[in-house]
Design an enzyme around this catalytic site. Structure first.
Site, PDB file in Angstrom:
ATOM      1  N   SER A 146      30.266  -5.038  14.411  1.00  0.00           N
ATOM      2  CA  SER A 146      30.644  -6.187  15.095  1.00  0.00           C
ATOM      3  C   SER A 146      30.479  -6.549  16.361  1.00  0.00           C
ATOM      4  O   SER A 146      29.965  -6.459  16.525  1.00  0.00           O
ATOM      5  CB  SER A 146      32.086  -5.438  15.074  1.00  0.00           C
ATOM      6  N   TYR A 159      38.705  -0.260  18.132  1.00  0.00           N
ATOM      7  CA  TYR A 159      37.982  -0.636  17.503  1.00  0.00           C
ATOM      8  C   TYR A 159      36.690  -0.772  18.060  1.00  0.00           C
ATOM      9  O   TYR A 159      35.520  -0.673  17.726  1.00  0.00           O
ATOM     10  CB  TYR A 159      38.889  -2.093  17.000  1.00  0.00           C
TER      11      TYR A 159
HETATM   12  P1  NAP Z   1      40.056  -6.260   5.423  1.00  0.00           P
HETATM   13  O1  NAP Z   1      40.401  -7.659   5.174  1.00  0.00           O
HETATM   14  O2  NAP Z   1      41.297  -5.982   6.111  1.00  0.00           O
HETATM   15  O3  NAP Z   1      39.295  -5.410   4.729  1.00  0.00           O
HETATM   16  C1  NAP Z   1      39.075  -4.054   4.771  1.00  0.00           C
HETATM   17  C2  NAP Z   1      39.035  -2.979   3.482  1.00  0.00           C
HETATM   18  O4  NAP Z   1      38.545  -1.584   3.189  1.00  0.00           O
HETATM   19  C3  NAP Z   1      39.934  -3.581   2.445  1.00  0.00           C
HETATM   20  O5  NAP Z   1      39.863  -3.166   0.967  1.00  0.00           O
HETATM   21  C4  NAP Z   1      41.175  -1.753   2.833  1.00  0.00           C
HETATM   22  O6  NAP Z   1      42.074  -1.417   2.599  1.00  0.00           O
HETATM   23  C5  NAP Z   1      39.445  -0.872   3.241  1.00  0.00           C
HETATM   24  N1  NAP Z   1      40.569   0.187   3.247  1.00  0.00           N
HETATM   25  C6  NAP Z   1      40.962   0.701   4.768  1.00  0.00           C
HETATM   26  N2  NAP Z   1      40.589   1.571   5.673  1.00  0.00           N
HETATM   27  C7  NAP Z   1      40.420   2.359   4.341  1.00  0.00           C
HETATM   28  C8  NAP Z   1      39.707   3.670   3.927  1.00  0.00           C
HETATM   29  N3  NAP Z   1      40.071   4.597   4.982  1.00  0.00           N
HETATM   30  N4  NAP Z   1      38.841   3.901   2.531  1.00  0.00           N
HETATM   31  C9  NAP Z   1      39.263   2.533   1.723  1.00  0.00           C
HETATM   32  N5  NAP Z   1      39.508   1.381   1.965  1.00  0.00           N
HETATM   33  C10 NAP Z   1      39.441   1.261   3.720  1.00  0.00           C
HETATM   34  O7  NAP Z   1      38.387  -6.439   6.465  1.00  0.00           O
HETATM   35  P2  NAP Z   1      36.901  -6.865   6.402  1.00  0.00           P
HETATM   36  O8  NAP Z   1      37.892  -8.437   7.648  1.00  0.00           O
HETATM   37  O9  NAP Z   1      36.532  -7.650   4.787  1.00  0.00           O
HETATM   38  O10 NAP Z   1      36.171  -6.643   6.981  1.00  0.00           O
HETATM   39  C11 NAP Z   1      35.304  -5.386   6.157  1.00  0.00           C
HETATM   40  C12 NAP Z   1      34.636  -4.643   7.305  1.00  0.00           C
HETATM   41  O11 NAP Z   1      34.159  -5.651   8.185  1.00  0.00           O
HETATM   42  C13 NAP Z   1      35.445  -4.010   8.385  1.00  0.00           C
HETATM   43  O12 NAP Z   1      34.798  -3.301   8.487  1.00  0.00           O
HETATM   44  C14 NAP Z   1      35.475  -4.624  10.020  1.00  0.00           C
HETATM   45  O13 NAP Z   1      35.638  -4.480  10.564  1.00  0.00           O
HETATM   46  C15 NAP Z   1      34.586  -5.904   9.506  1.00  0.00           C
HETATM   47  N6  NAP Z   1      34.249  -6.983  10.385  1.00  0.00           N
HETATM   48  C16 NAP Z   1      35.170  -8.526  10.091  1.00  0.00           C
HETATM   49  C17 NAP Z   1      34.779  -8.793  10.501  1.00  0.00           C
HETATM   50  C18 NAP Z   1      36.225 -10.225  10.354  1.00  0.00           C
HETATM   51  O14 NAP Z   1      35.793 -11.362  11.195  1.00  0.00           O
HETATM   52  N7  NAP Z   1      36.475 -10.131   9.223  1.00  0.00           N
HETATM   53  C19 NAP Z   1      34.029  -9.512  11.437  1.00  0.00           C
HETATM   54  C20 NAP Z   1      33.314  -8.282  12.195  1.00  0.00           C
HETATM   55  C21 NAP Z   1      32.927  -7.277  11.841  1.00  0.00           C
HETATM   56  P3  NAP Z   1      43.462  -1.885   2.455  1.00  0.00           P
HETATM   57  O15 NAP Z   1      44.001  -3.284   1.962  1.00  0.00           O
HETATM   58  O16 NAP Z   1      44.081  -0.840   1.850  1.00  0.00           O
HETATM   59  O17 NAP Z   1      43.802  -2.250   4.289  1.00  0.00           O
HETATM   60  C1  GCO Z   2      39.988  -9.109  16.897  1.00  0.00           C
HETATM   61  C2  GCO Z   2      38.874  -9.670  15.141  1.00  0.00           C
HETATM   62  C3  GCO Z   2      37.286  -9.665  15.514  1.00  0.00           C
HETATM   63  C4  GCO Z   2      37.017  -9.763  14.401  1.00  0.00           C
HETATM   64  C5  GCO Z   2      35.249  -9.005  14.761  1.00  0.00           C
HETATM   65  C6  GCO Z   2      34.467  -9.877  15.352  1.00  0.00           C
HETATM   66  O1  GCO Z   2      40.797  -8.732  17.052  1.00  0.00           O
HETATM   67  O2  GCO Z   2      38.716  -9.436  17.922  1.00  0.00           O
HETATM   68  O3  GCO Z   2      39.799  -8.779  14.390  1.00  0.00           O
HETATM   69  O4  GCO Z   2      37.795  -7.951  15.891  1.00  0.00           O
HETATM   70  O5  GCO Z   2      37.611  -8.542  13.139  1.00  0.00           O
HETATM   71  O6  GCO Z   2      35.422  -7.105  14.371  1.00  0.00           O
HETATM   72  O7  GCO Z   2      32.884  -9.044  15.515  1.00  0.00           O
END
Ligand code: NAP
Ligand code: GCO
Length: 266
Positions: A146, A159
């Protein structure tokens, strides 16, 4: 000259938490270049939702119900995948949660829960798949890090601590298992439009953009939020033979946030 290709033909790829969002996009890209996709999610209805979405995209995925924080359940899932599909060649530790709470208002239990899913679980799942990768003579692990692997901000202490730790876990797996032809790298997405960031993009009652939405647009040279599709190419690269000499890298896919002081006001 033999060009190391980007094909994943014949590879088994496990993407955790991939019923939707970033994980679904990455798994779909893997399938498009030949991988056999398996995924897990925490509840059956999510797995069913994911299976329907993959089928609608013409992808024959296999889904498993598994809480990635439960080591016994993860070990059992990996053994079942090895029996039913094959040894896992590629692991993407994608499952993650966030809790946006000022640190002094956050309970230790809430802090621990975020650390458990975002840091302990990648350790647990990686530990479960590495032995077979060693026996097979190769493996790819991609940890979804992230911007908070590098930066802090208000309300995301747990986080940021988890994602900063995940950056160093990535480097340590690379250091410890690179000798077995296992490459462990990270992808650091910028701000991506998924359910996880939906609260940060909500249109305000007066019809204006959310202040955080406006902030991110000012901090991103690309002038937009990322889409999950923006992560597909980088993920395929890190999962393929094209990256066999890339190890311990965190590849930031952030539209340039890391390079930019931010748009001047006015
Ligand atoms: P998301 O939409 O919240 O999806 C996360 C998935 O992980 C959901 O299906 C969730 O299920 C599942 N999950 C949560 N806890 C779990 C557990 N204990 N066991 C199995 N599955 C579990 O998140 P996303 O935005 O796609 O992000 C995916 C990854 O990218 C995460 O690691 C997030 O931190 C990272 N990330 C996201 C962003 C962003 O801007 N979106 C940026 C940087 C990094 P539930 O629906 O039940 O929660
Ligand atoms: C926040 C956002 C971010 C993104 C991502 C950025 O609250 O700042 O959720 O943390 O999820 O991790 O890279």
């Amino acid at each position: 000259m033999e060009m190391k290709d980007f094909s994943l033909q014949g590879k088994v790829a496990l993407v955790t938490g991939a019923s939707y969002g970033i994980g679904f996009a990455i798994a779909s890209a893997f399938a498009a270049v030949g991988a056999r996709v398996v995924f897990n999610d925490i509840r059956q209805e999510l797995v069913d939702k994911g299976l329907a979405a993959y089928a609608a995209a013409g992808i024959e995925a296999k889904g498993y119900v598994c809480d990635v924080t439960d080591e016994a359940a993860v070990q059992a899932m990996v053994a079942q995948i090895e029996r039913e599909v094959g040894v896992i060649d590629i692991l993407v530790n994608n499952a993650g949660i966030i809790r946006r709470i000022p640190m002094t208002e956050m309970s230790a239990e809430e802090f621990r829960k975020v650390i458990d899913v975002d840091l302990n679980a990648p350790f647990i799942v990686s530990k479960a798949v590495i032995p077979a990768m060693i026996r097979k003579g190769h493996g790819k692990i991609i940890n979804i890090c992230s911007m908070m692997s590098e930066f802090g901000r208000e309300t995301v202490s747990a986080y940021a601590a988890a994602k900063g730790g995940l950056k160093m876990l990535t480097r340590n797996i690379a250091s410890e298992y690179g000798q077995y032809n296992i490459q462990c790298n990270g992808i650091g997405p910028g701000y991506i439009a998924t359910p996880q960031t939906a609260p940060l993009r909500e249109t305000q009652p007066d019809g204006s953009r959310h202040p955080f939405d406006q902030f991110i647009l000012a901090k991103t040279p690309a002038g937009r939020w990322g889409e999950t599709a923006d992560l597909q190419g980088p993920a395929v690269f890190l999962a393929s033979d094209a990256s066999n000499f890339v190890n311990g890298l965190i590849l930031y896919v952030d539209g340039g946030i890391h390079a930019y002081i931010g748009k001047q006001p006015g």
